[in-house]
Design an enzyme around this catalytic site. Structure first.
Site, PDB file in Angstrom:
ATOM      1  N   GLU A 283      73.325  15.614   0.729  1.00 21.51           N
ATOM      2  CA  GLU A 283      72.433  16.577   1.370  1.00 21.51           C
ATOM      3  C   GLU A 283      72.438  16.320   2.863  1.00 21.51           C
ATOM      4  O   GLU A 283      71.900  15.310   3.326  1.00 21.51           O
ATOM      5  CB  GLU A 283      71.003  16.479   0.816  1.00 21.51           C
ATOM      6  CG  GLU A 283      70.853  16.936  -0.625  1.00 21.51           C
ATOM      7  CD  GLU A 283      69.400  16.976  -1.092  1.00 21.51           C
ATOM      8  OE1 GLU A 283      68.494  16.878  -0.231  1.00 21.51           O
ATOM      9  OE2 GLU A 283      69.172  17.103  -2.310  1.00 21.51           O
TER      10      GLU A 283
ATOM     11  N   GLU B  17      67.448  11.482  -5.938  1.00 17.17           N
ATOM     12  CA  GLU B  17      66.551  10.756  -5.042  1.00 17.17           C
ATOM     13  C   GLU B  17      65.558   9.889  -5.826  1.00 17.17           C
ATOM     14  O   GLU B  17      64.377   9.811  -5.480  1.00 17.17           O
ATOM     15  CB  GLU B  17      65.811  11.733  -4.115  1.00 17.17           C
ATOM     16  CG  GLU B  17      66.758  12.527  -3.228  1.00 17.17           C
ATOM     17  CD  GLU B  17      66.048  13.515  -2.314  1.00 17.17           C
ATOM     18  OE1 GLU B  17      66.469  13.649  -1.163  1.00 17.17           O
ATOM     19  OE2 GLU B  17      65.081  14.160  -2.762  1.00 17.17           O
TER      20      GLU B  17
END
Length: 610
Positions: free
Chosen positions: A261, A186
């Site tokens: 995710e 991320e």
């Protein structure tokens, strides 16, 4: 027609591979590559149905149990972060033993017929202290994590090189079960330096990670966080059309497509509510994604527990500091203790619909027994103020890092001579203020509290400020600003207070404290010790509702934190950490005193605000 044994074995192995599961032979060499639309295992399309689980959050004696639960739900892959600060808690000293034995975790997954997607980026987030970075990086106040700072990169590279010795041989390219390796996590939520991302790639390649590399980002962050030429994957996006469009855009018009995710649950913050995602809603989303042929990693499949002082915290420009609870139940398909939930069974039904014809799942293992324990006597106590170590003396208050302390508490002590407004600049994160041993107030970073008006202060009074690290920030723009304790100054009526004694209270061990049978009556932080005898063991949950704020050690294990504000009110105790015979428990409470009893329940309480 005669068929050779070797040809027969190859045929059986090929049938197993079509299911996306791991071949029965750990020695069989496989290939894994990226097709235009699919992942290719031995040249054939593979849809990864993966679930996240972290070895550091699950007692080692239960790893295999949780993996069997994964297989029974229909998963063919385990996704897992690797936490740098678990493996190099002290600079230059590496630990890959016990619950930190990541290689054993990966090998066990292979034994259970599971592939692994490895996420060893030194930054993990994961509601884990400092996002996985080791605290000692902050001892140098000029070092900047997650950057091209040479000091950071040197520490980062050294860690990856040590990690590589454990994990490089376990890649699919070397006969193991690690299919892919994530090089950053991320990153688009933090910055957009493609040179930094490429340095990450080079560090991993130079260390020997020679298989498929990838990055993951939220949908809006992918433009900043992906590395051209390497597989971009998306977090949190549930619309199959948008998943494919996004990955196509940043991967040359092709896949494969992976939601790295997908959130069937969420984490909890102290003072908030327990997260809950309806099982039917989550199952419908899973069906939709699998029907589109997209691979998925559910975060979390099994969260477990964040033990010790390893919980993280969130903070951004809009939202205040928010530390996370110790339970990482996450409203996941497996609960904190590893039992199947309603969500588990609904997901299993969906996954069965997508299995190849003829493939069946193992039966779901039985629910684990639980037990209650009543009236645990806390027969001895220790006033922490009467058990202080030798202090460090300094004109100005020092941070945890300057005191060479990672976690826990520091007691700051000086003298004051007058009334007035006491102000702590940049308190990190929670403080209890005492004058001549009397508790005056608490100051909480969550609530942006940093000052108190002192009244009726006698001449030459002793000012004590007990400061707790409630968890370093693990996500967002303040990741690099994570020094703890009193990080700036303390003023009284705008005049800086000087000449401090600082007592380090890391609570790595409780051995140095002296206990007494008679309870102390001062409103001081205290340790409360008791023992209890069991003739059987089972999972149980310590009920902390009568206590204030602190942590619990049981048979030498730090079970994690509790706080009366909730929503978590119990601490999960796995059966494997209990003994037939005598058990010892020590409760630290910084807010309430006089404890004489403790009890354990046969169920958790994770959604009760006090």
């Amino acid at each position: 027609m005669k068929i050779s044994v070797n040809k027969l074995f190859s045929a059986v192995a090929s049938v197993m591979l079509l299911t996306g599961g791991l071949s029965a032979s750990a020695q069989t060499r496989h290939t894994f590559s990226l097709g235009d639309a699919d992942f290719l295992l031995d040249g054939k399309p593979m849809q990864m149905i993966s679930g996240e689980m972290h070895c550091a959050r699950v007692p080692r004696e239960y790893w295999r149990d949780r993996m069997k639960m994964a297989k029974a739900m229909g998963l063919n892959t385990i996704g897992t972060y690797v936490f740098w600060n678990a493996h190099e808690a002290v600079k230059g000293q590496f630990d890959f033993t016990g619950n930190n034995d990541i290689a054993a975790f990966v090998k066990m997954a292979q034994e259970e017929g599971l592939w692994v997607v490895l996420r060893p980026s030194p930054y993990a987030c994961a509601e884990w202290e400092f996002g996985g970075y080791p605290w000692w990086l902050l001892k140098d106040s000029t070092l900047k994590v997650r950057s091209t700072d040479p000091k950071f990169l040197a520490a980062y590279t050294n860690y990856i090189n040590h990690l590589a010795k454990q994990l490089v041989p376990l890649q699919v390219t070397h006969g193991g079960n690690i299919l892919m390796v994530q090089i950053e996590n991320e990153y688009g939520s933090y910055s957009d330096d493609k040179n930094y991302l490429d340095i990450n790639r080079k560090i991993f390649r130079d260390a020997g990670f020679d298989g498929v590399l990838f990055t993951c980002d939220g949908a809006d962050q992918m433009p900043k966080g992906y590395l051209p030429g390497y597989l971009p994957t998306v977090n949190g996006l549930e619309d199959p059309v948008k998943v494919k469009e996004l990955i196509n855009k940043y991967h040359g018009g092709k896949g494969p497509y992976y939601v790295a995710e997908w959130y069937p649950g969420w984490f909890d913050n102290w003072g908030g509510r327990h997260a809950a995602v309806p099982a039917d809603q989550a199952a419908q989303t899973l069906d939709k994604i699998l029907s589109a042929g997209i691979s998925i990693n559910m975060y979390m499949f099994h969260g477990g527990t964040t033990r010790g002082f390893m919980n993280g915290a969130n903070m951004n420009a809009k939202d205040p500091y928010a530390p996370q609870v110790s339970s990482y139940d996450y409203d996941a398909p497996l609960d904190e203790a590893g039992n199947a939930t309603e969500k588990y069974y609904k997901f299993r039904e969906i996954i069965i619909k997508h299995l190849p014809t003829g493939q069946k799942l193992p039966n779901v293992p039985a629910k684990k027994p639980t037990m209650a324990i009543s009236n645990i006597k806390l027969s001895a106590s220790a006033d922490v103020f009467n058990n202080l170590p030798k202090p460090t003396v300094s004109v100005k208050p020092l941070s945890f890092e300057d005191l060479d302390q990672a976690y826990g508490f520091v007691l700051y002590r000086t003298q004051v001579k007058s009334n007035g407004l006491l102000k702590l600049k940049d308190l990190r994160d929670y403080a209890i203020v005492y004058v001549n041993g009397k508790q005056i107030t608490t100051l909480d970073r969550r609530l942006k509290q940093d000052s108190v008006l002192l009244t009726d202060v006698p001449a030459n009074a002793t000012l004590d400020i007990l400061v707790e690290n409630n968890g370093r920030i693990n996500y967002g723009p303040y990741l690099a600003d994570n020094r703890h304790g009193i990080t700036q100054s303390v003023t009284l009526n705008n005049s800086e207070l000087l000449n401090w004694k600082m007592y380090r209270l890391p609570f790595n061990s409780l051995a140095r404290n002296t206990y007494q049978a008679k309870p102390f009556t001062n409103a001081h932080p205290g340790l409360y010790k008791g023992s209890f005898t069991l003739n059987k063991v089972a999972d149980t949950y310590l009920d902390m509702r009568q206590f204030g704020k602190g942590f619990v050690f049981l048979n030498g294990h730090n079970l994690g934190k509790y706080w009366q504000i909730g929503p978590q009110q119990t601490l999960y105790v796995p059966a494997g950490w209990l003994k037939k015979g005598q058990n010892e428990v020590v409760v630290f409470d910084e807010l309430k005193t006089g404890h004489r009893n403790l009890q354990a329940l046969d169920h958790s309480i994770l959604d009760q605000k006090m």
